[in-house]
Design a protein around this motif. Structure first.
Motif, PDB file in Angstrom:
ATOM      1  N   ALA A  46       0.825  -1.215   0.000  1.00  0.00           N
ATOM      2  CA  ALA A  46       0.000   0.000   0.000  1.00  0.00           C
ATOM      3  C   ALA A  46       0.863   1.271   0.000  1.00  0.00           C
ATOM      4  O   ALA A  46       0.481   2.287  -0.582  1.00  0.00           O
ATOM      5  N   THR A  47       2.021   1.209   0.638  1.00  0.00           N
ATOM      6  CA  THR A  47       2.877   2.388   0.759  1.00  0.00           C
ATOM      7  C   THR A  47       3.819   2.563  -0.423  1.00  0.00           C
ATOM      8  O   THR A  47       3.985   3.669  -0.938  1.00  0.00           O
ATOM      9  N   TYR A  48       4.448   1.476  -0.845  1.00  0.00           N
ATOM     10  CA  TYR A  48       5.520   1.579  -1.845  1.00  0.00           C
ATOM     11  C   TYR A  48       5.161   0.985  -3.199  1.00  0.00           C
ATOM     12  O   TYR A  48       5.868   1.230  -4.173  1.00  0.00           O
ATOM     13  N   GLY A  49       4.112   0.176  -3.265  1.00  0.00           N
ATOM     14  CA  GLY A  49       3.786  -0.528  -4.505  1.00  0.00           C
ATOM     15  C   GLY A  49       4.373  -1.928  -4.471  1.00  0.00           C
ATOM     16  O   GLY A  49       4.614  -2.482  -3.403  1.00  0.00           O
ATOM     17  N   ASP A  50       4.644  -2.475  -5.629  1.00  0.00           N
ATOM     18  CA  ASP A  50       5.176  -3.838  -5.678  1.00  0.00           C
ATOM     19  C   ASP A  50       6.671  -3.863  -5.332  1.00  0.00           C
ATOM     20  O   ASP A  50       7.283  -2.830  -5.056  1.00  0.00           O
ATOM     21  N   LYS A  51       7.253  -5.053  -5.366  1.00  0.00           N
ATOM     22  CA  LYS A  51       8.654  -5.226  -4.986  1.00  0.00           C
ATOM     23  C   LYS A  51       9.577  -4.378  -5.868  1.00  0.00           C
ATOM     24  O   LYS A  51      10.507  -3.742  -5.369  1.00  0.00           O
ATOM     25  N   ARG A  52       9.318  -4.331  -7.157  1.00  0.00           N
ATOM     26  CA  ARG A  52      10.164  -3.567  -8.070  1.00  0.00           C
ATOM     27  C   ARG A  52      10.079  -2.069  -7.746  1.00  0.00           C
ATOM     28  O   ARG A  52      11.091  -1.368  -7.733  1.00  0.00           O
ATOM     29  N   ALA A  53       8.886  -1.570  -7.475  1.00  0.00           N
ATOM     30  CA  ALA A  53       8.725  -0.154  -7.129  1.00  0.00           C
ATOM     31  C   ALA A  53       9.452   0.173  -5.828  1.00  0.00           C
ATOM     32  O   ALA A  53      10.106   1.221  -5.716  1.00  0.00           O
ATOM     33  N   LEU A  54       9.367  -0.719  -4.860  1.00  0.00           N
ATOM     34  CA  LEU A  54      10.088  -0.526  -3.601  1.00  0.00           C
ATOM     35  C   LEU A  54      11.593  -0.533  -3.857  1.00  0.00           C
ATOM     36  O   LEU A  54      12.326   0.299  -3.317  1.00  0.00           O
ATOM     37  N   PHE A  55      12.050  -1.450  -4.700  1.00  0.00           N
ATOM     38  CA  PHE A  55      13.471  -1.527  -5.034  1.00  0.00           C
ATOM     39  C   PHE A  55      13.947  -0.222  -5.674  1.00  0.00           C
ATOM     40  O   PHE A  55      14.980   0.330  -5.287  1.00  0.00           O
ATOM     41  N   LEU A  56      13.209   0.289  -6.642  1.00  0.00           N
ATOM     42  CA  LEU A  56      13.600   1.539  -7.309  1.00  0.00           C
ATOM     43  C   LEU A  56      13.627   2.709  -6.325  1.00  0.00           C
ATOM     44  O   LEU A  56      14.531   3.546  -6.374  1.00  0.00           O
ATOM     45  N   THR A  57      12.652   2.760  -5.432  1.00  0.00           N
ATOM     46  CA  THR A  57      12.616   3.822  -4.427  1.00  0.00           C
ATOM     47  C   THR A  57      13.829   3.706  -3.503  1.00  0.00           C
ATOM     48  O   THR A  57      14.470   4.711  -3.165  1.00  0.00           O
ATOM     49  N   ALA A  58      14.165   2.477  -3.125  1.00  0.00           N
ATOM     50  CA  ALA A  58      15.331   2.250  -2.264  1.00  0.00           C
ATOM     51  C   ALA A  58      16.623   2.617  -2.989  1.00  0.00           C
ATOM     52  O   ALA A  58      17.529   3.225  -2.403  1.00  0.00           O
ATOM     53  N   LEU A  59      16.731   2.274  -4.269  1.00  0.00           N
ATOM     54  CA  LEU A  59      17.929   2.591  -5.048  1.00  0.00           C
ATOM     55  C   LEU A  59      18.088   4.109  -5.196  1.00  0.00           C
ATOM     56  O   LEU A  59      19.195   4.638  -5.069  1.00  0.00           O
ATOM     57  N   ARG A  60      16.988   4.809  -5.412  1.00  0.00           N
ATOM     58  CA  ARG A  60      17.042   6.274  -5.511  1.00  0.00           C
ATOM     59  C   ARG A  60      17.437   6.895  -4.171  1.00  0.00           C
ATOM     60  O   ARG A  60      18.156   7.887  -4.120  1.00  0.00           O
ATOM     61  N   LYS A  61      16.961   6.303  -3.093  1.00  0.00           N
ATOM     62  CA  LYS A  61      17.343   6.786  -1.751  1.00  0.00           C
ATOM     63  C   LYS A  61      18.849   6.627  -1.563  1.00  0.00           C
ATOM     64  O   LYS A  61      19.522   7.556  -1.114  1.00  0.00           O
ATOM     65  N   TYR A  62      19.384   5.473  -1.907  1.00  0.00           N
ATOM     66  CA  TYR A  62      20.827   5.242  -1.805  1.00  0.00           C
ATOM     67  C   TYR A  62      21.579   6.261  -2.656  1.00  0.00           C
ATOM     68  O   TYR A  62      22.546   6.875  -2.190  1.00  0.00           O
ATOM     69  N   ASP A  63      21.137   6.441  -3.876  1.00  0.00           N
ATOM     70  CA  ASP A  63      21.825   7.340  -4.789  1.00  0.00           C
ATOM     71  C   ASP A  63      21.830   8.772  -4.254  1.00  0.00           C
ATOM     72  O   ASP A  63      22.860   9.441  -4.278  1.00  0.00           O
ATOM     73  N   GLY A  64      20.714   9.214  -3.744  1.00  0.00           N
ATOM     74  CA  GLY A  64      20.608  10.586  -3.263  1.00  0.00           C
ATOM     75  C   GLY A  64      21.218  10.801  -1.894  1.00  0.00           C
ATOM     76  O   GLY A  64      21.966  11.759  -1.678  1.00  0.00           O
ATOM     77  N   GLU A  65      20.923   9.920  -0.972  1.00  0.00           N
ATOM     78  CA  GLU A  65      21.323  10.150   0.420  1.00  0.00           C
ATOM     79  C   GLU A  65      22.717   9.637   0.747  1.00  0.00           C
ATOM     80  O   GLU A  65      23.333  10.127   1.686  1.00  0.00           O
ATOM     81  N   ILE A  66      23.190   8.664   0.019  1.00  0.00           N
ATOM     82  CA  ILE A  66      24.506   8.117   0.339  1.00  0.00           C
ATOM     83  C   ILE A  66      25.536   8.567  -0.690  1.00  0.00           C
ATOM     84  O   ILE A  66      26.501   9.242  -0.362  1.00  0.00           O
ATOM     85  N   ARG A  67      25.329   8.225  -1.956  1.00  0.00           N
ATOM     86  CA  ARG A  67      26.336   8.531  -2.963  1.00  0.00           C
ATOM     87  C   ARG A  67      26.498  10.035  -3.186  1.00  0.00           C
ATOM     88  O   ARG A  67      27.592  10.568  -3.068  1.00  0.00           O
ATOM     89  N   ARG A  68      25.419  10.736  -3.490  1.00  0.00           N
ATOM     90  CA  ARG A  68      25.523  12.173  -3.770  1.00  0.00           C
ATOM     91  C   ARG A  68      26.031  12.948  -2.564  1.00  0.00           C
ATOM     92  O   ARG A  68      26.867  13.840  -2.689  1.00  0.00           O
ATOM     93  N   ARG A  69      25.505  12.626  -1.412  1.00  0.00           N
ATOM     94  CA  ARG A  69      25.920  13.331  -0.194  1.00  0.00           C
ATOM     95  C   ARG A  69      27.400  13.101   0.079  1.00  0.00           C
ATOM     96  O   ARG A  69      28.130  14.028   0.432  1.00  0.00           O
ATOM     97  N   MET A  70      27.865  11.858  -0.085  1.00  0.00           N
ATOM     98  CA  MET A  70      29.267  11.558   0.166  1.00  0.00           C
ATOM     99  C   MET A  70      30.169  12.355  -0.772  1.00  0.00           C
ATOM    100  O   MET A  70      31.135  12.977  -0.332  1.00  0.00           O
ATOM    101  N   LEU A  71      29.863  12.356  -2.064  1.00  0.00           N
ATOM    102  CA  LEU A  71      30.708  13.064  -3.021  1.00  0.00           C
ATOM    103  C   LEU A  71      30.720  14.573  -2.755  1.00  0.00           C
ATOM    104  O   LEU A  71      31.771  15.207  -2.827  1.00  0.00           O
ATOM    105  N   ALA A  72      29.568  15.138  -2.448  1.00  0.00           N
ATOM    106  CA  ALA A  72      29.496  16.575  -2.163  1.00  0.00           C
ATOM    107  C   ALA A  72      30.323  16.927  -0.929  1.00  0.00           C
ATOM    108  O   ALA A  72      31.070  17.906  -0.922  1.00  0.00           O
TER     109      ALA A  72
END
Length: 193
Positions: A46-72
Motif C-alpha cells: 500500500a505504501t511503496y507498490g510492488d517489490k520492483r517499485a520498492l526496489f527503485l525507491t530504495a535505489l534512488r534513496k541510496y543514490d541521493g542520500e549516500i552517494r551524492r551526499r558523500m561526493l558533495a
C-alpha cells in the motif's frame, strides 16, 4: 476515517534498502522485506507498490542520500587526493566489518539488473556519470594546485578512476582482501603524479 500508517516510512525504506543492498533484488523475497522492516506485506504494498517499485525507491534513496551526499561532502572538505582516496576507502573499509562487504548498491544493481531493465540502466548510468564528473573535477583541481601532474589529460584519467573504482567494487564482493583493494586505490593515485 483515512487509513493511517503506523510505521516510519523513511526508516522502513532504509531497512528495505539495506536488505536489497546486501542480497540483491532477485534473492530478496517479500518475506525478507517484511522481516527486515517489521511492516506487514499489505502495508508495504500500500505504501511503496510492488517489490520492483520498492526496489527503485530504495535505489534512488541510496543514490541521493549516500552517494551524492558523500561526493558533495568530500569535494568540500578534502584535498583532491584525499577526496579521491576517500571514495575508494569508503568501500575498502567495509571489508573489515563482519558481513559488511556489500560493495556499492548501484554497482551490484548494474551487474544484476541493468542489462535487461532500461529504467534501472538509466539510473545507474546517470550515477556513474556523476561519479566520473566528481573524479574529473578533483583531478583538474589537483592539477591546478600542483598536487597532480598537469601535463596529462584529465578526462581519460577520470575514465580510469571510474573503471578502477568499479572494478574494485566488483572484486569487493568476491575477494575482499584489503591489501588487494588498497593496491587498486594506490595504483590510481600514483598515476596522477
Amino acid at each position: 476515517m483515512p487509513w493511517e500508517k503506523n510505521f516510519d516510512i523513511d526508516e522502513t525504506l532504509t531497512r528495505a534498502m539495506q536488505t536489497f543492498w546486501a542480497h540483491g533484488y532477485e534473492a530478496t523475497s517479500m518475506q525478507d522485506l517484511v522481516t527486515a522492516t517489521g511492516v506487514n506485506r499489505a502495508s508495504i504494498y500500500a505504501t511503496y507498490g510492488d517489490k520492483r517499485a520498492l526496489f527503485l525507491t530504495a535505489l534512488r534513496k541510496y543514490d541521493g542520500e549516500i552517494r551524492r551526499r558523500m561526493l558533495a561532502e568530500l569535494a568540500e572538505t578534502k584535498t583532491p587526493a584525499e577526496a579521491i582516496a576517500a571514495v575508494f576507502d569508503k568501500f575498502i573499509g567495509q571489508t573489515t566489518v563482519p558481513q559488511g562487504n556489500w560493495g556499492c548498491f548501484l554497482v551490484n544493481t548494474a551487474l544484476e539488473l541493468a542489462a535487461h531493465d532500461d529504467e534501472i540502466s538509466e539510473l545507474v548510468n546517470a550515477a556513474q556519470d556523476e561519479i566520473e564528473a566528481f573524479f574529473l573535477a578533483m583531478i583538474r583541481k589537483g592539477q591546478q594546485s600542483g598536487a597532480f601532474a598537469a601535463d596529462r589529460d584529465a578526462k581519460p584519467l577520470a575514465h580510469q578512476a571510474l573503471a578502477s573504482l568499479l572494478g574494485m567494487l566488483v572484486m569487493i564482493r568476491s575477494r575482499p582482501e584489503e591489501e588487494f583493494l588498497t593496491a587498486v586505490r594506490d595504483g590510481f593515485l600514483k598515476s596522477l603524479t
